[in-house]
Design an enzyme around this catalytic site. Sequence first.
Site, PDB file in Angstrom:
ATOM      1  N   ASP A   1      68.785  61.959  33.282  1.00  0.00           N
ATOM      2  CA  ASP A   1      69.067  63.211  32.583  1.00  0.00           C
ATOM      3  C   ASP A   1      69.790  64.144  33.549  1.00  0.00           C
ATOM      4  O   ASP A   1      69.383  64.304  34.714  1.00  0.00           O
ATOM      5  CB  ASP A   1      67.768  63.863  32.090  1.00  0.00           C
ATOM      6  CG  ASP A   1      68.025  65.122  31.280  1.00  0.00           C
ATOM      7  OD1 ASP A   1      68.261  65.003  30.076  1.00  0.00           O
ATOM      8  OD2 ASP A   1      67.979  66.220  31.884  1.00  0.00           O
TER       9      ASP A   1
ATOM     10  N   ASP B   1      73.072  64.724  27.177  1.00  0.00           N
ATOM     11  CA  ASP B   1      73.351  64.541  28.606  1.00  0.00           C
ATOM     12  C   ASP B   1      72.423  63.514  29.236  1.00  0.00           C
ATOM     13  O   ASP B   1      72.117  63.574  30.422  1.00  0.00           O
ATOM     14  CB  ASP B   1      73.235  65.885  29.344  1.00  0.00           C
ATOM     15  CG  ASP B   1      71.845  66.509  29.194  1.00  0.00           C
ATOM     16  OD1 ASP B   1      71.037  65.971  28.400  1.00  0.00           O
ATOM     17  OD2 ASP B   1      71.571  67.523  29.858  1.00  0.00           O
TER      18      ASP B   1
END
Length: 374
Positions: A229, A272
């Site tokens: 992440d 993301d």
Amino acid sequence: MTLPNRPGSYWRLSALSVGIALLAAFVLLAGQRWQSGRALMLDDLSVQAALIGANASAALAFNDEMAGAEILADVKHSPVVIEAALYRPNGSRLTGYLRADGLSKFGNWAPTPGHVYSTREVRLASPIAIEGRIVGSIALRATLAPIYDDLARFLAGFAIIALVAAAIAHLAGRGLRLRMLNAEQELERLALYDPLTGLANRRAFEQTLDQAAARHRRDGKASALLYMDVDGFKKVNDLRGHQEGDRVLKAIGERLHRGLRSADVLARLGGDEFGAMLVGADSPDDAARVAGNLIKNVAEPFETSGHMAYLGLSVGIAMIPSDGDTAERLLHNADLAMYHAKQSGRGNSQFFSDRIDSAVRLRLDIESDLRTAL
């Protein structure tokens, strides 16, 4: 990932269907042509028999063998008649004609009015009468070779037409097939790849994980799953806009790809978040080393609209298949490890363990109990 050639299968099936339809059409047309050819030949023989009978009635009535032979001599001009014979009313033969290349099959045969077919010839017998009195009969034997020759020419013409039509259809449909293939591949690409980064998407990555887990259960080997992440990416979107955010995501994907081997699998899982499967990385130390390199790569600044953006990467690591035997379980456990990495200060990697699982479950239980108490 190899894309299936579905349009190719479709066109092969279509070509087979058209071929079967053409074959069926040819069989029907050939059968019809064969029947009509035999009917026409029988009509011609009947006309010839009637003419010969009309001329030979007097010869039969007066038992004039020489006159009968002269009348039958006209049959030699027929391209199909092999043999002809005149018979007296008692069935005895008056005279006959046999083509030079033929072999007599009549002899003293007493013909029965009508016709008989075989695979190579047809026999026709017709009575001859004067004022209603039967004075004899005429028998003709004709070859079916012209009909076979006509069928051969028909087959050749049909084959030429079919080949020309197939060539025209192939040329006309070539562009359509290419467009269909490209469209099919584009649909497959959209289904399995992320349109922004060009990496595999979550669906394709889950399929790869399931296959790897099943394979490693059989061979006893292992791989590693990295759940990543991006730290601080929301600020880029908020301050620079989504267009700059997309450019940064593409750059992150490129940096992650450079940090992996060609055998490893990289995917964008959504937003993301990225995932990577390190094929054959059975050592936790190897997985930790790769994760550290990826964290360093992403930590390098990104240029966005003339400004530098500094991001980080939190990585959760799960070993395959020890930390899960399905893609769903592996992603869940690696996600828990990634969450623990964020809780531990971001910009680091953490391995999944039962302790992390228990801690998360305990935190969820406490939250649920507090909400119930409130």
